[in-house]
Enzyme design. Structure first.
Site, PDB file in Angstrom:
ATOM      1  N   HIS A  92      40.233  64.108 -36.462  1.00  0.00           N
ATOM      2  CA  HIS A  92      40.810  63.898 -37.796  1.00  0.00           C
ATOM      3  C   HIS A  92      41.277  62.458 -37.930  1.00  0.00           C
ATOM      4  O   HIS A  92      41.254  61.704 -36.957  1.00  0.00           O
ATOM      5  CB  HIS A  92      41.934  64.900 -38.057  1.00  0.00           C
ATOM      6  CG  HIS A  92      43.150  64.753 -37.178  1.00  0.00           C
ATOM      7  ND1 HIS A  92      43.099  64.850 -35.804  1.00  0.00           N
ATOM      8  CD2 HIS A  92      44.459  64.504 -37.484  1.00  0.00           C
ATOM      9  CE1 HIS A  92      44.318  64.696 -35.300  1.00  0.00           C
ATOM     10  NE2 HIS A  92      45.154  64.470 -36.297  1.00  0.00           N
TER      11      HIS A  92
ATOM     12  N   ASP B  89      46.596  58.143 -34.357  1.00  0.00           N
ATOM     13  CA  ASP B  89      46.572  58.364 -32.903  1.00  0.00           C
ATOM     14  C   ASP B  89      45.242  58.954 -32.417  1.00  0.00           C
ATOM     15  O   ASP B  89      45.045  59.121 -31.214  1.00  0.00           O
ATOM     16  CB  ASP B  89      47.765  59.228 -32.437  1.00  0.00           C
ATOM     17  CG  ASP B  89      47.892  60.575 -33.133  1.00  0.00           C
ATOM     18  OD1 ASP B  89      47.496  60.676 -34.314  1.00  0.00           O
ATOM     19  OD2 ASP B  89      48.395  61.530 -32.508  1.00  0.00           O
ATOM     20  N   HIS B  90      44.323  59.213 -33.355  1.00  0.00           N
ATOM     21  CA  HIS B  90      43.020  59.771 -32.964  1.00  0.00           C
ATOM     22  C   HIS B  90      41.840  58.867 -33.314  1.00  0.00           C
ATOM     23  O   HIS B  90      40.714  59.139 -32.911  1.00  0.00           O
ATOM     24  CB  HIS B  90      42.828  61.153 -33.611  1.00  0.00           C
ATOM     25  CG  HIS B  90      43.867  62.115 -33.134  1.00  0.00           C
ATOM     26  ND1 HIS B  90      43.625  63.041 -32.152  1.00  0.00           N
ATOM     27  CD2 HIS B  90      45.187  62.231 -33.460  1.00  0.00           C
ATOM     28  CE1 HIS B  90      44.750  63.709 -31.903  1.00  0.00           C
ATOM     29  NE2 HIS B  90      45.712  63.230 -32.684  1.00  0.00           N
TER      30      HIS B  90
ATOM     31  N   HIS C   6      45.695  71.743 -39.683  1.00  0.00           N
ATOM     32  CA  HIS C   6      46.613  70.628 -39.520  1.00  0.00           C
ATOM     33  C   HIS C   6      47.033  70.165 -40.918  1.00  0.00           C
ATOM     34  O   HIS C   6      46.579  70.733 -41.915  1.00  0.00           O
ATOM     35  CB  HIS C   6      45.870  69.526 -38.743  1.00  0.00           C
ATOM     36  CG  HIS C   6      46.738  68.459 -38.160  1.00  0.00           C
ATOM     37  ND1 HIS C   6      47.975  68.699 -37.606  1.00  0.00           N
ATOM     38  CD2 HIS C   6      46.537  67.109 -38.024  1.00  0.00           C
ATOM     39  CE1 HIS C   6      48.473  67.550 -37.161  1.00  0.00           C
ATOM     40  NE2 HIS C   6      47.635  66.575 -37.410  1.00  0.00           N
TER      41      HIS C   6
HETATM   42 ZN   LIG Z   1      47.776  63.551 -32.957  1.00  0.00          ZN
HETATM   43 ZN   LIG Z   2      47.353  64.632 -36.401  1.00  0.00          ZN
END
Ligand SMILES: [Zn+2]
Ligand SMILES: [Zn+2]
Length: 302
Positions: free
Chosen positions: A61, A65-66, A138
């Site tokens: 996603h 942080d990804h 999420h």
């Molecule tokens: Zn994350």
């Molecule tokens: Zn996330």
């Protein structure tokens, strides 16, 4: 065989002692990476994973942080003389997100193919690996991935001999190819036993527990799930922020009948995730607390 390396185990932000969560998977010279937050290229280097070998990057996603490390990783892959194309796959909207992020990496020495996938698409093939996505829950659209290596049935020599198939054609049949000899056609099904258990890894972070996780993670050799918070008391907070606590991940591993559960994506507030190890193992004994650079080689069971 499948080589796994959990390059980082953090969530939200990288810490001096904990890189952001990403998984590196290698099989017969092909490598794929799931997620690429800030600093992932350093985590890979530290763990000894060749990023020149990365053919496919799967994004779960679009939270920083990804994905925020992707421009830096691609530039480093370019500096390592990679010239073969790289595919980046992820949820709908990936093209737009990448068109922004890759403004700062305009001259890569390889082509970048972008594939927006949502679970309804055919699996992506990478060498012997088949990669499939599945929906998670999420705050923004997010998806998990399964990586499978299928295994054909045992080669039945007696059948091949009885059919009069020359020995030099056996390896083709073993690889699943149809062969011709003296005007006759032979298919793999004619000489192979029933399919045998292959290898399977399932990965889901940044999500509340949803049935799809147990379904796609069914009988996985390694199920990799987020453990954002350790204590059960943080359940409300986890619900609010659409994350999971350790015990929720363990219940999913049990439901999925996974061989092993790896926990990752720890909140920066967790100083030592091992503090919760014994409690989570009461729910699912084969729970492993993830550590940066943790590796495992999966092999076919005879
Ligand atoms: Zn994350
Ligand atoms: Zn996330």
């Amino acid at each position: 065989m499948l080589d796994l390396c959990l390059a980082g185990t953090g969530g939200m932000l990288p810490l001096p002692h904990r890189f952001l969560t990403s998984l590196y998977v290698k099989c017969q010279g092909h490598a794929l990476l799931i997620d690429c937050g800030e600093g992932t290229q350093i985590a890979l280097r530290k763990a000894g994973c060749s990023f020149k070998a990365i053919d496919l990057i799967c994004i779960t996603h679009f939270h920083a942080d990804h994905i925020s490390g992707i421009a830096g990783l691609l530039l480093s892959m370019g500096n390592s003389d990679r010239t073969e194309p790289v595919t980046i796959a992820g949820p709908k909207g990936l093209c737009q997100v990448l068109s922004g992020l890759l403004v700062i990496a305009p001259e890569l020495p390889f082509e970048v193919h972008v594939e927006e996938i949502d679970g309804s698409d055919a699996p992506i093939s990478l060498g012997l690996m088949k990669i499939e996505s599945f929906p998670l829950k999420h705050r923004i659209p997010c998806q998990g991935y399964t990586i499978e290596v299928q295994r054909a049935g045992e080669f039945l020599r007696e059948k091949a001999q009885a059919l009069g198939i020359p020995v030099n054609l056996w390896s083709h049949l073993q690889k699943g190819e149809t062969v011709q000899n003296a005007g006759c056609q032979f298919t793999p099904e004619m000489v192979l036993g029933p399919p045998r258990r292959g290898l399977k890894v399932a990965y889901a972070t940044d999500t509340r527990p949803v049935p799809a996780i147990a379904e796609y993670g069914r009988n996985a050799d390694v199920l990799i799930l987020e453990g954002m918070y350790g204590e059960d008391e943080k359940l409300e907070k986890a619900k609010e922020r659409t994350h999971m606590i350790f015990s929720e991940a363990a219940h999913l591993a049990k439901q999925a009948a996974a061989e092993e559960l790896w926990l990752t994506h720890f909140s920066p507030s967790i100083t030592d995730p091992f503090e919760y190890e014994s409690a989570v193992q009461t729910v699912f004994p084969n729970t492993v607390i993830g550590q940066d650079g943790m590796k495992k080689r999966l092999k076919f069971v005879l």
